[in-house]
Design a protein around this motif. Structure first.
Motif, PDB file in Angstrom:
ATOM      1  N   THR A  62       0.801  -1.224   0.000  1.00  0.00           N
ATOM      2  CA  THR A  62       0.000   0.000   0.000  1.00  0.00           C
ATOM      3  C   THR A  62       0.835   1.276   0.000  1.00  0.00           C
ATOM      4  O   THR A  62       0.285   2.360  -0.067  1.00  0.00           O
ATOM      5  CB  THR A  62      -0.930   0.036   1.224  1.00  0.00           C
ATOM      6  OG1 THR A  62      -0.138   0.024   2.410  1.00  0.00           O
ATOM      7  CG2 THR A  62      -1.910  -1.125   1.234  1.00  0.00           C
ATOM      8  N   ILE A  63       2.136   1.151   0.064  1.00  0.00           N
ATOM      9  CA  ILE A  63       2.977   2.334   0.200  1.00  0.00           C
ATOM     10  C   ILE A  63       2.862   3.258  -1.009  1.00  0.00           C
ATOM     11  O   ILE A  63       2.844   4.484  -0.861  1.00  0.00           O
ATOM     12  CB  ILE A  63       4.450   1.956   0.496  1.00  0.00           C
ATOM     13  CG1 ILE A  63       5.241   3.175   0.969  1.00  0.00           C
ATOM     14  CG2 ILE A  63       5.098   1.321  -0.714  1.00  0.00           C
ATOM     15  CD1 ILE A  63       4.868   3.645   2.323  1.00  0.00           C
ATOM     16  N   THR A  64       2.752   2.703  -2.217  1.00  0.00           N
ATOM     17  CA  THR A  64       2.626   3.536  -3.418  1.00  0.00           C
ATOM     18  C   THR A  64       1.346   4.354  -3.369  1.00  0.00           C
ATOM     19  O   THR A  64       1.349   5.542  -3.692  1.00  0.00           O
ATOM     20  CB  THR A  64       2.636   2.662  -4.691  1.00  0.00           C
ATOM     21  OG1 THR A  64       3.810   1.854  -4.672  1.00  0.00           O
ATOM     22  CG2 THR A  64       2.627   3.498  -5.937  1.00  0.00           C
ATOM     23  N   THR A  65       0.272   3.736  -2.942  1.00  0.00           N
ATOM     24  CA  THR A  65      -1.002   4.452  -2.805  1.00  0.00           C
ATOM     25  C   THR A  65      -0.885   5.551  -1.763  1.00  0.00           C
ATOM     26  O   THR A  65      -1.342   6.675  -1.980  1.00  0.00           O
ATOM     27  CB  THR A  65      -2.123   3.476  -2.406  1.00  0.00           C
ATOM     28  OG1 THR A  65      -2.209   2.455  -3.387  1.00  0.00           O
ATOM     29  CG2 THR A  65      -3.454   4.180  -2.268  1.00  0.00           C
ATOM     30  N   ARG A  66      -0.284   5.253  -0.635  1.00  0.00           N
ATOM     31  CA  ARG A  66      -0.136   6.246   0.434  1.00  0.00           C
ATOM     32  C   ARG A  66       0.707   7.436  -0.025  1.00  0.00           C
ATOM     33  O   ARG A  66       0.385   8.586   0.274  1.00  0.00           O
ATOM     34  CB  ARG A  66       0.514   5.621   1.672  1.00  0.00           C
ATOM     35  CG  ARG A  66      -0.296   4.500   2.278  1.00  0.00           C
ATOM     36  CD  ARG A  66      -1.580   5.047   2.914  1.00  0.00           C
ATOM     37  NE  ARG A  66      -2.351   3.960   3.468  1.00  0.00           N
ATOM     38  CZ  ARG A  66      -3.548   3.607   3.026  1.00  0.00           C
ATOM     39  NH1 ARG A  66      -4.107   4.253   2.035  1.00  0.00           N
ATOM     40  NH2 ARG A  66      -4.194   2.607   3.571  1.00  0.00           N
ATOM     41  N   LYS A  77      -5.333  22.904  -5.391  1.00  0.00           N
ATOM     42  CA  LYS A  77      -6.352  22.868  -6.441  1.00  0.00           C
ATOM     43  C   LYS A  77      -6.923  21.451  -6.575  1.00  0.00           C
ATOM     44  O   LYS A  77      -8.131  21.257  -6.682  1.00  0.00           O
ATOM     45  CB  LYS A  77      -5.754  23.345  -7.764  1.00  0.00           C
ATOM     46  CG  LYS A  77      -6.761  23.491  -8.865  1.00  0.00           C
ATOM     47  CD  LYS A  77      -6.128  24.079 -10.118  1.00  0.00           C
ATOM     48  CE  LYS A  77      -7.160  24.234 -11.225  1.00  0.00           C
ATOM     49  NZ  LYS A  77      -6.574  24.772 -12.445  1.00  0.00           N
ATOM     50  N   TYR A  78      -6.051  20.472  -6.570  1.00  0.00           N
ATOM     51  CA  TYR A  78      -6.478  19.081  -6.698  1.00  0.00           C
ATOM     52  C   TYR A  78      -7.300  18.657  -5.473  1.00  0.00           C
ATOM     53  O   TYR A  78      -8.337  18.014  -5.604  1.00  0.00           O
ATOM     54  CB  TYR A  78      -5.253  18.190  -6.867  1.00  0.00           C
ATOM     55  CG  TYR A  78      -5.565  16.781  -7.280  1.00  0.00           C
ATOM     56  CD1 TYR A  78      -6.178  16.508  -8.501  1.00  0.00           C
ATOM     57  CD2 TYR A  78      -5.247  15.715  -6.457  1.00  0.00           C
ATOM     58  CE1 TYR A  78      -6.461  15.212  -8.881  1.00  0.00           C
ATOM     59  CE2 TYR A  78      -5.528  14.417  -6.834  1.00  0.00           C
ATOM     60  CZ  TYR A  78      -6.139  14.169  -8.039  1.00  0.00           C
ATOM     61  OH  TYR A  78      -6.423  12.882  -8.411  1.00  0.00           O
ATOM     62  N   SER A  79      -6.836  19.033  -4.280  1.00  0.00           N
ATOM     63  CA  SER A  79      -7.558  18.694  -3.061  1.00  0.00           C
ATOM     64  C   SER A  79      -8.961  19.291  -3.060  1.00  0.00           C
ATOM     65  O   SER A  79      -9.935  18.636  -2.684  1.00  0.00           O
ATOM     66  CB  SER A  79      -6.799  19.195  -1.833  1.00  0.00           C
ATOM     67  OG  SER A  79      -5.575  18.534  -1.706  1.00  0.00           O
ATOM     68  N   HIS A  93      -0.572  11.390  -0.255  1.00  0.00           N
ATOM     69  CA  HIS A  93       0.102  12.510   0.406  1.00  0.00           C
ATOM     70  C   HIS A  93       0.525  13.578  -0.599  1.00  0.00           C
ATOM     71  O   HIS A  93       0.420  14.779  -0.324  1.00  0.00           O
ATOM     72  CB  HIS A  93       1.295  12.020   1.224  1.00  0.00           C
ATOM     73  CG  HIS A  93       0.894  11.337   2.492  1.00  0.00           C
ATOM     74  ND1 HIS A  93       0.431  12.021   3.589  1.00  0.00           N
ATOM     75  CD2 HIS A  93       0.856  10.029   2.824  1.00  0.00           C
ATOM     76  CE1 HIS A  93       0.139  11.165   4.548  1.00  0.00           C
ATOM     77  NE2 HIS A  93       0.384   9.955   4.114  1.00  0.00           N
ATOM     78  N   LEU A  94       0.992  13.152  -1.766  1.00  0.00           N
ATOM     79  CA  LEU A  94       1.365  14.122  -2.798  1.00  0.00           C
ATOM     80  C   LEU A  94       0.137  14.893  -3.280  1.00  0.00           C
ATOM     81  O   LEU A  94       0.198  16.105  -3.490  1.00  0.00           O
ATOM     82  CB  LEU A  94       2.055  13.420  -3.966  1.00  0.00           C
ATOM     83  CG  LEU A  94       3.454  12.881  -3.672  1.00  0.00           C
ATOM     84  CD1 LEU A  94       3.964  12.066  -4.857  1.00  0.00           C
ATOM     85  CD2 LEU A  94       4.411  14.002  -3.328  1.00  0.00           C
ATOM     86  N   ALA A  95      -0.985  14.195  -3.472  1.00  0.00           N
ATOM     87  CA  ALA A  95      -2.207  14.861  -3.918  1.00  0.00           C
ATOM     88  C   ALA A  95      -2.693  15.865  -2.873  1.00  0.00           C
ATOM     89  O   ALA A  95      -3.204  16.933  -3.216  1.00  0.00           O
ATOM     90  CB  ALA A  95      -3.297  13.830  -4.206  1.00  0.00           C
ATOM     91  N   ALA A  96      -2.521  15.545  -1.615  1.00  0.00           N
ATOM     92  CA  ALA A  96      -2.972  16.436  -0.544  1.00  0.00           C
ATOM     93  C   ALA A  96      -2.171  17.739  -0.513  1.00  0.00           C
ATOM     94  O   ALA A  96      -2.655  18.747  -0.025  1.00  0.00           O
ATOM     95  CB  ALA A  96      -2.864  15.733   0.805  1.00  0.00           C
ATOM     96  N   GLN A  97      -0.975  17.732  -1.060  1.00  0.00           N
ATOM     97  CA  GLN A  97      -0.143  18.936  -1.093  1.00  0.00           C
ATOM     98  C   GLN A  97      -0.599  19.917  -2.167  1.00  0.00           C
ATOM     99  O   GLN A  97      -0.249  21.086  -2.133  1.00  0.00           O
ATOM    100  CB  GLN A  97       1.324  18.560  -1.343  1.00  0.00           C
ATOM    101  CG  GLN A  97       1.909  17.661  -0.275  1.00  0.00           C
ATOM    102  CD  GLN A  97       1.863  18.270   1.114  1.00  0.00           C
ATOM    103  OE1 GLN A  97       2.179  19.432   1.283  1.00  0.00           O
ATOM    104  NE2 GLN A  97       1.458  17.486   2.096  1.00  0.00           N
TER     105      GLN A  97
END
Length: 95
Positions: free
Chosen positions: A38-42, A53-55, A46-50
């Motif tokens: 699951t590390i790739t998903t995590r 606009k995407y968040s 985290h990158l998306a949360a940064q």
């Protein structure tokens, strides 16, 4: 009792399992895959949360889906009264 082969087969298919105490006393145990699966998903999460606009776009999509589902429940139960519907993001009337 469940044999080790069953637990191994579940783990190989990435199927988690929860073991509960048989007589209601003691602690439960969770058996599942480790971080390696699951590390790739995590990291992606985290990158998306940064990205603000995407968040915000994800949040807007989630709210839209939730409101549509709630509206469907209200209509299904017969508690729907015709009225003015407004887009929460643009404050424009909806048809």
């Amino acid at each position: 009792m469940v044999s080790c082969d069953v637990w191994r087969a579940l783990a190989e298919q990435n199927i988690p399992a929860v073991l509960l105490p048989s007589r209601g006393k003691g602690v439960s145990a969770h058996m599942g895959t480790g971080l390696s699966s699951t590390i790739t998903t995590r990291i992606s999460q985290h990158l998306a949360a940064q990205d603000d606009k995407y968040s915000l776009s994800i949040g807007q999509w989630l709210l839209d889906e939730k409101l549509q589902a709630q509206e469907a429940v209200v209509k299904k139960t017969g508690n729907w009264k015709a009225g003015i519907r407004v887009n929460l993001y643009t404050n424009q009337k909806l048809s």
